[in-house]
Write an enzyme that holds these catalytic residues in place. Structure first.
Site, PDB file in Angstrom:
ATOM      1  N   GLU A   1       9.879   0.707  10.641  1.00  0.00           N
ATOM      2  CA  GLU A   1      10.891   1.743  10.425  1.00  0.00           C
ATOM      3  C   GLU A   1      10.181   3.069  10.641  1.00  0.00           C
ATOM      4  OE1 GLU A   1      12.654   4.547   9.235  1.00  0.00           O
ATOM      5  OE2 GLU A   1      12.850   3.807   7.169  1.00  0.00           O
TER       6      GLU A   1
ATOM      7  N   GLU B   1       9.888  15.146  16.002  1.00  0.00           N
ATOM      8  CA  GLU B   1      10.241  15.071  14.580  1.00  0.00           C
ATOM      9  C   GLU B   1       9.404  16.111  13.828  1.00  0.00           C
ATOM     10  OE1 GLU B   1       8.993  11.528  12.289  1.00  0.00           O
ATOM     11  OE2 GLU B   1      11.055  11.460  11.594  1.00  0.00           O
TER      12      GLU B   1
ATOM     13  N   CYS C   1      13.317  10.397   7.427  1.00  0.00           N
ATOM     14  CA  CYS C   1      13.266   9.869   8.791  1.00  0.00           C
ATOM     15  C   CYS C   1      14.631   9.967   9.468  1.00  0.00           C
ATOM     16  CB  CYS C   1      12.761   8.443   8.796  1.00  0.00           C
ATOM     17  SG  CYS C   1      13.535   7.428   7.550  1.00  0.00           S
TER      18      CYS C   1
ATOM     19  N   LYS D   1       0.835  -1.201   0.000  1.00  0.00           N
ATOM     20  CA  LYS D   1       0.000   0.000   0.000  1.00  0.00           C
ATOM     21  C   LYS D   1       0.867   1.247   0.000  1.00  0.00           C
ATOM     22  CE  LYS D   1      -1.868   2.607   3.082  1.00  0.00           C
ATOM     23  NZ  LYS D   1      -1.784   3.904   2.377  1.00  0.00           N
TER      24      LYS D   1
ATOM     25  N   GLY E   1       6.782   4.562   8.506  1.00  0.00           N
ATOM     26  CA  GLY E   1       5.914   5.723   8.694  1.00  0.00           C
ATOM     27  C   GLY E   1       6.075   6.285  10.088  1.00  0.00           C
ATOM     28  N   SER E   2       4.994   6.854  10.618  1.00  0.00           N
ATOM     29  CA  SER E   2       5.083   7.544  11.904  1.00  0.00           C
ATOM     30  C   SER E   2       5.181   6.556  13.062  1.00  0.00           C
ATOM     31  CB  SER E   2       3.863   8.436  12.087  1.00  0.00           C
ATOM     32  OG  SER E   2       2.696   7.652  12.120  1.00  0.00           O
ATOM     33  N   THR E   3       5.806   7.001  14.136  1.00  0.00           N
ATOM     34  CA  THR E   3       5.921   6.182  15.345  1.00  0.00           C
ATOM     35  C   THR E   3       4.538   5.876  15.915  1.00  0.00           C
ATOM     36  OG1 THR E   3       8.128   7.000  15.824  1.00  0.00           O
ATOM     37  CG2 THR E   3       6.886   6.171  17.691  1.00  0.00           C
ATOM     38  N   GLU E   4       3.659   6.868  15.803  1.00  0.00           N
ATOM     39  CA  GLU E   4       2.292   6.711  16.319  1.00  0.00           C
ATOM     40  C   GLU E   4       1.585   5.514  15.657  1.00  0.00           C
ATOM     41  OE1 GLU E   4       0.134  10.038  14.941  1.00  0.00           O
ATOM     42  OE2 GLU E   4      -1.760   9.393  15.831  1.00  0.00           O
TER      43      GLU E   4
HETATM   44  P1  NAI Z   1       1.544   7.798   8.737  1.00  0.00           P
HETATM   45  O1  NAI Z   1       2.344   6.897   9.619  1.00  0.00           O
HETATM   46  O2  NAI Z   1       0.125   8.048   9.105  1.00  0.00           O
HETATM   47  O3  NAI Z   1       1.542   7.199   7.240  1.00  0.00           O
HETATM   48  C1  NAI Z   1       2.466   6.259   6.741  1.00  0.00           C
HETATM   49  C2  NAI Z   1       1.712   5.150   6.016  1.00  0.00           C
HETATM   50  O4  NAI Z   1       0.895   4.439   6.941  1.00  0.00           O
HETATM   51  C3  NAI Z   1       0.759   5.644   4.933  1.00  0.00           C
HETATM   52  O5  NAI Z   1       0.769   4.731   3.861  1.00  0.00           O
HETATM   53  C4  NAI Z   1      -0.589   5.632   5.642  1.00  0.00           C
HETATM   54  O6  NAI Z   1      -1.676   5.515   4.762  1.00  0.00           O
HETATM   55  C5  NAI Z   1      -0.461   4.397   6.503  1.00  0.00           C
HETATM   56  N1  NAI Z   1      -1.333   4.380   7.682  1.00  0.00           N
HETATM   57  C6  NAI Z   1      -1.874   5.433   8.362  1.00  0.00           C
HETATM   58  N2  NAI Z   1      -2.611   4.989   9.396  1.00  0.00           N
HETATM   59  C7  NAI Z   1      -2.527   3.638   9.390  1.00  0.00           C
HETATM   60  C8  NAI Z   1      -3.065   2.599  10.219  1.00  0.00           C
HETATM   61  N3  NAI Z   1      -3.826   2.883  11.273  1.00  0.00           N
HETATM   62  N4  NAI Z   1      -2.756   1.326   9.934  1.00  0.00           N
HETATM   63  C9  NAI Z   1      -1.969   1.021   8.895  1.00  0.00           C
HETATM   64  N5  NAI Z   1      -1.449   1.944   8.060  1.00  0.00           N
HETATM   65  C10 NAI Z   1      -1.716   3.238   8.304  1.00  0.00           C
HETATM   66  O7  NAI Z   1       2.331   9.148   8.594  1.00  0.00           O
HETATM   67  P2  NAI Z   1       1.741  10.581   8.142  1.00  0.00           P
HETATM   68  O8  NAI Z   1       0.444  10.820   8.848  1.00  0.00           O
HETATM   69  O9  NAI Z   1       1.759  10.626   6.675  1.00  0.00           O
HETATM   70  O10 NAI Z   1       2.858  11.570   8.709  1.00  0.00           O
HETATM   71  C11 NAI Z   1       2.836  11.979  10.062  1.00  0.00           C
HETATM   72  C12 NAI Z   1       4.248  12.123  10.588  1.00  0.00           C
HETATM   73  O11 NAI Z   1       4.873  10.856  10.629  1.00  0.00           O
HETATM   74  C13 NAI Z   1       5.158  12.964   9.727  1.00  0.00           C
HETATM   75  O12 NAI Z   1       5.008  14.322  10.004  1.00  0.00           O
HETATM   76  C14 NAI Z   1       6.501  12.435  10.129  1.00  0.00           C
HETATM   77  O13 NAI Z   1       6.939  13.042  11.318  1.00  0.00           O
HETATM   78  C15 NAI Z   1       6.259  10.974  10.381  1.00  0.00           C
HETATM   79  N6  NAI Z   1       6.613  10.136   9.217  1.00  0.00           N
HETATM   80  C16 NAI Z   1       7.753   9.405   9.266  1.00  0.00           C
HETATM   81  C17 NAI Z   1       8.157   8.676   8.168  1.00  0.00           C
HETATM   82  C18 NAI Z   1       9.402   7.880   8.159  1.00  0.00           C
HETATM   83  O14 NAI Z   1       9.971   7.669   7.105  1.00  0.00           O
HETATM   84  N7  NAI Z   1       9.854   7.376   9.269  1.00  0.00           N
HETATM   85  C19 NAI Z   1       7.385   8.672   6.930  1.00  0.00           C
HETATM   86  C20 NAI Z   1       6.158   9.430   6.995  1.00  0.00           C
HETATM   87  C21 NAI Z   1       5.826  10.140   8.100  1.00  0.00           C
HETATM   88 MG    MG Z   2      -1.058   9.659   9.703  1.00  0.00          MG
END
Ligand code: NAI
Ligand code: MG
Length: 491
Positions: free
Chosen positions: A269, A400, A303, A195, A247-250
């Site tokens: 990661e 971050e 990241c 995805k 993606g995000s830590t959350e």
């Molecule tokens: P996110 O973690 O929500 O999104 C990353 C991926 O996870 C996307 O494909 C999203 O559709 C998917 N996703 C979202 N909620 C999900 C869930 N409950 N279950 C499974 N998949 C889910 O990150 P977002 O909201 O785009 O960015 C928020 C913050 O996260 C950024 O400001 C940044 O600080 C951090 N981030 C860190 C990244 C990294 O490379 N470590 C990459 C993207 C964001």
């Molecule tokens: Mg998000």
């Protein structure tokens, strides 16, 4: 002097060395009006769609499917069938042929992919052309090489594929993250449901055409688009054997909670707040280049970005002066212009987050520096920013930001640098700038970070494992280590 000046003026030497724009043509890319979901080698029509845009001017680019849990179920079923019907039992040398083909096709079509990546994600074409695309192809080449050598990679451990891998990736390196995930999974004999992030689906959808060209059997790779709900459906699907998430830590924490006790394999990661540490014996001009690359590369949507700069007190003033001068030369603007250094912020939501954190830095008492800079009227933009006078307790030193914003702190001794650098819930990467090899080794052994760069920053190579400590996640991608999450062993 006057004598020397005169002839120069006569031949018309320009006084002002500004850049003329050098836009990359987007004619090489054909974007469809509407995309389905790529399931079992065919396009499935989604019930619901949303619009994907270009962050540089908010131009609508295409209608994208929002995959439902049922669509995700079909994709997982297609992956399972492909796994059982031959992919998992194919000789490694045969799997390698597909991976080599994918790598070569990516190279052949790299300009097309680079333009699309910059258009949909906002990153400078210079970066998608010179970093994202070559590295994505390199990952396929690298893992193609391992496909028939897994027994030698893990001697006496009898490696087997895991099954169906569910992979969820972010928007900062859309095609590169796809390559990091798909290449090792296929090399090990797994099938995949991936995805892409909701704001940057287009290169993953174009990648489906590469799979067609490579004649990869249907169902081995399935691409389902959609937002977090689609990601959650993939995590919850009972027939997925392994989840890989960036993606995000959350969200990473939530996925870990969901999978606890299910026996599914998981790699995460997540975020970072990397320390970039400059000692007083470092080559300052090189360090300044490394600092700029560390935090302004890809608009800071990285990241492992070097977002906390630690400067030894004795060189604080000259270093900050050099850095501010260098910032004035960064060209912010159209991602498709070949001269652009800093492109568009990926989304309105990310821009809001950056603005909010920058406002908190000003409010908490840090000193802000932004070079003079004319931003385009439409689209999402943020001026490269440096904060000095930052205390460790400020939010801009802890959270971050994921934008082009640097927080500068100081230290006196290596011990103090180390303590401050490790004072974070994250642990993804770090940088050290010094002339002394012994100091590099001393620091690198003690920094709690998965990757430590010395006298460089943001260097990537498919042979080198990448991943974090603490809240930056677990598991490694890249290198020999990157195979392990996609294998189970008879031991
Ligand atoms: P996110 O973690 O929500 O999104 C990353 C991926 O996870 C996307 O494909 C999203 O559709 C998917 N996703 C979202 N909620 C999900 C869930 N409950 N279950 C499974 N998949 C889910 O990150 P977002 O909201 O785009 O960015 C928020 C913050 O996260 C950024 O400001 C940044 O600080 C951090 N981030 C860190 C990244 C990294 O490379 N470590 C990459 C993207 C964001
Ligand atoms: Mg998000």
């Amino acid at each position: 002097m006057a004598e020397l000046d005169k002839p120069q003026r006569e031949v018309g030497v320009p006084r002002d060395w500004t850049y003329a724009s050098a836009p990359e043509s987007r004619d090489i890319v054909q974007i469809r009006e509407r995309y389905g979901l790529f399931v079992g080698g065919k396009w499935l029509e989604p019930a619901e769609t949303y619009e994907t845009i270009a962050p540089r001017d908010e131009e609508p680019l295409a209608a994208i499917g929002q995959a439902s849990p049922a669509d995700v179920g079909s994709a997982v079923a297609a992956a399972r069938t492909a796994y059982a019907d031959g992919w998992s039992s194919l000789p490694g040398s045969e799997r390698a042929k597909y991976l080599f083909r994918i790598a070569r096709i990516l190279q052949e079509r790299s300009r097309e992919f680079a333009v699309l990546e910059s258009l949909n994600g906002g990153k400078p074409i210079k970066e998608s052309r010179d970093v994202d695309l070559p590295l994505a192809a390199a990952h396929f080449f690298y893992y193609a090489g391992w496909a028939d050598k897994l027994e030698y990679a893990f001697p006496n451990r009898r490696p087997h594929p895991v099954g169906v891998a569910g992979q969820i990736i972010p928007w900062n390196f859309p095609l590169l993250m796809l390559a990091w995930k798909i290449a090792p999974a296929l090399a090990c004999g797994n099938t995949v449901v991936l995805k892409p992030a909701e704001t940057t689906p287009l290169t993953a959808l174009l990648f489906c055409d590469v799979l067609r060209q490579a004649e990869l059997p249907g169902g081995v790779v399935n691409i389902v688009t959609g937002d977090g709900r689609t990601g959650a459906a993939l995590v919850e699907n009972e027939d997925v054997d392994k989840i890989a998430f960036t993606g995000s830590t959350e969200v990473g924490k939530e996925i870990q909670r969901r999978l606890a006790g299910t026996g599914k394999k998981l790699t995460l990661e997540l975020g970072g707040k990397a320390a970039n540490i400059v000692f007083d014996d470092a080559a300052l001009d090189q360090a300044v280049e490394g600092i700029v690359n560390g935090i302004y590369f890809n608009q800071g949507h990285v990241c492992c970005a070097g977002s906390r700069l630690f400067v030894q007190e004795s060189i604080y003033e000259p270093l900050v002066a050099k850095l501010e001068r260098r910032l004035e030369t960064l060209r912010v603007g159209d991602p498709l212009d070949k001269n652009t250094d800093v492109g568009a912020i990926n989304s309105a939501a990310q821009l809001d987050k950056i603005r909010e954190l920058v406002a908190s830095g000003v409010y908490e008492g840090a000193e802000i520096y932004q070079p003079p800079c004319v931003l385009p009227e439409k689209g999402y933009w943020f001026v490269p920013t440096v904060f000095t006078n930052v205390a460790q307790s400020y939010r801009i030193a802890q959270e971050e930001i994921f934008g082009p914003v640097l927080s500068v702190l100081t230290f006196r001794t290596p011990e103090e640098a180390l303590e401050k650098a490790n004072n974070t819930p994250y642990g993804l990467s770090a940088g050290i700038w010094t002339e002394k090899g012994s100091r590099i080794l001393w620091m690198a052994q003690r920094l709690r970070a998965g990757v430590v760069w010395a006298n460089t920053f943001n260097r990537f190579d498919p042979t080198s494992p990448f991943g974090g400590y603490k809240e930056s996640g677990f598991g490694r991608e890249g290198g020999l280590h990157g195979l392990e999450p996609y294998l189970r062993f008879d031991e």
